[in-house]
Design a protein around this motif. Sequence first.
Motif, PDB file in Angstrom:
ATOM      1  N   ASP A  19       0.857  -1.187   0.000  1.00 47.33           N
ATOM      2  CA  ASP A  19       0.000   0.000   0.000  1.00 47.33           C
ATOM      3  C   ASP A  19       0.892   1.236   0.000  1.00 47.33           C
ATOM      4  O   ASP A  19       1.650   1.481   0.907  1.00 47.33           O
ATOM      5  N   LYS A  20       0.811   1.959  -1.098  1.00 40.39           N
ATOM      6  CA  LYS A  20       1.588   3.184  -1.265  1.00 40.39           C
ATOM      7  C   LYS A  20       0.616   4.334  -1.480  1.00 40.39           C
ATOM      8  O   LYS A  20      -0.188   4.305  -2.409  1.00 40.39           O
ATOM      9  N   ARG A  21       0.697   5.308  -0.599  1.00 43.48           N
ATOM     10  CA  ARG A  21      -0.164   6.489  -0.688  1.00 43.48           C
ATOM     11  C   ARG A  21      -1.632   6.104  -0.785  1.00 43.48           C
ATOM     12  O   ARG A  21      -2.334   6.540  -1.681  1.00 43.48           O
ATOM     13  N   VAL A  22      -2.073   5.232   0.077  1.00 42.28           N
ATOM     14  CA  VAL A  22      -3.442   4.720   0.227  1.00 42.28           C
ATOM     15  C   VAL A  22      -3.996   4.028  -1.025  1.00 42.28           C
ATOM     16  O   VAL A  22      -5.197   3.859  -1.167  1.00 42.28           O
ATOM     17  N   ILE A  23      -3.128   3.608  -1.949  1.00 44.67           N
ATOM     18  CA  ILE A  23      -3.527   2.845  -3.134  1.00 44.67           C
ATOM     19  C   ILE A  23      -2.713   1.555  -3.143  1.00 44.67           C
ATOM     20  O   ILE A  23      -1.517   1.562  -2.862  1.00 44.67           O
ATOM     21  N   TYR A  24      -3.357   0.436  -3.478  1.00 47.15           N
ATOM     22  CA  TYR A  24      -2.629  -0.830  -3.577  1.00 47.15           C
ATOM     23  C   TYR A  24      -1.762  -0.853  -4.830  1.00 47.15           C
ATOM     24  O   TYR A  24      -2.210  -0.493  -5.921  1.00 47.15           O
ATOM     25  N   SER A  43       0.096  -0.259 -10.594  1.00 45.93           N
ATOM     26  CA  SER A  43      -0.919   0.190  -9.647  1.00 45.93           C
ATOM     27  C   SER A  43      -2.240  -0.527  -9.925  1.00 45.93           C
ATOM     28  O   SER A  43      -2.594  -0.757 -11.075  1.00 45.93           O
ATOM     29  N   PRO A  47      -8.300   1.928  -3.731  1.00 36.33           N
ATOM     30  CA  PRO A  47      -7.929   2.400  -2.399  1.00 36.33           C
ATOM     31  C   PRO A  47      -7.732   1.218  -1.449  1.00 36.33           C
ATOM     32  O   PRO A  47      -8.337   0.160  -1.610  1.00 36.33           O
ATOM     33  N   VAL A  48      -6.855   1.398  -0.469  1.00 38.23           N
ATOM     34  CA  VAL A  48      -6.526   0.324   0.471  1.00 38.23           C
ATOM     35  C   VAL A  48      -7.745  -0.112   1.274  1.00 38.23           C
ATOM     36  O   VAL A  48      -7.990  -1.307   1.445  1.00 38.23           O
ATOM     37  N   LYS A  49      -8.526   0.830   1.730  1.00 34.74           N
ATOM     38  CA  LYS A  49      -9.634   0.512   2.628  1.00 34.74           C
ATOM     39  C   LYS A  49     -10.721  -0.289   1.912  1.00 34.74           C
ATOM     40  O   LYS A  49     -11.369   0.189   0.982  1.00 34.74           O
ATOM     41  N   LYS A  52      -8.889  -5.274  -0.267  1.00 32.71           N
ATOM     42  CA  LYS A  52      -7.766  -6.207  -0.251  1.00 32.71           C
ATOM     43  C   LYS A  52      -8.037  -7.433  -1.121  1.00 32.71           C
ATOM     44  O   LYS A  52      -7.188  -7.836  -1.918  1.00 32.71           O
TER      45      LYS A  52
END
Length: 71
Positions: A19-24, A43, A47-49, A52
Amino acid sequence: MNTDHLNTKKIKVAAHLEDKRVIYQMSFSWQNRDGSRGRKSKSTGLPVKGNKKRAEDMMGDQKKKLEVELN
């Protein structure tokens, strides 16, 4: 008799999610037949949230495509 296929090993690709800058981000690494290492990142745009499982599915699909491309 052609025995070239016996000497070639399949290239296996290792895949990881970061997770880099809230993006997987998907990162792939492999070892070429000549011994050199290869790397690639891409990329997911997710978004991470809460994403997954979707990111893992995307990573698996990309890993299969990359292995076909390299072999």
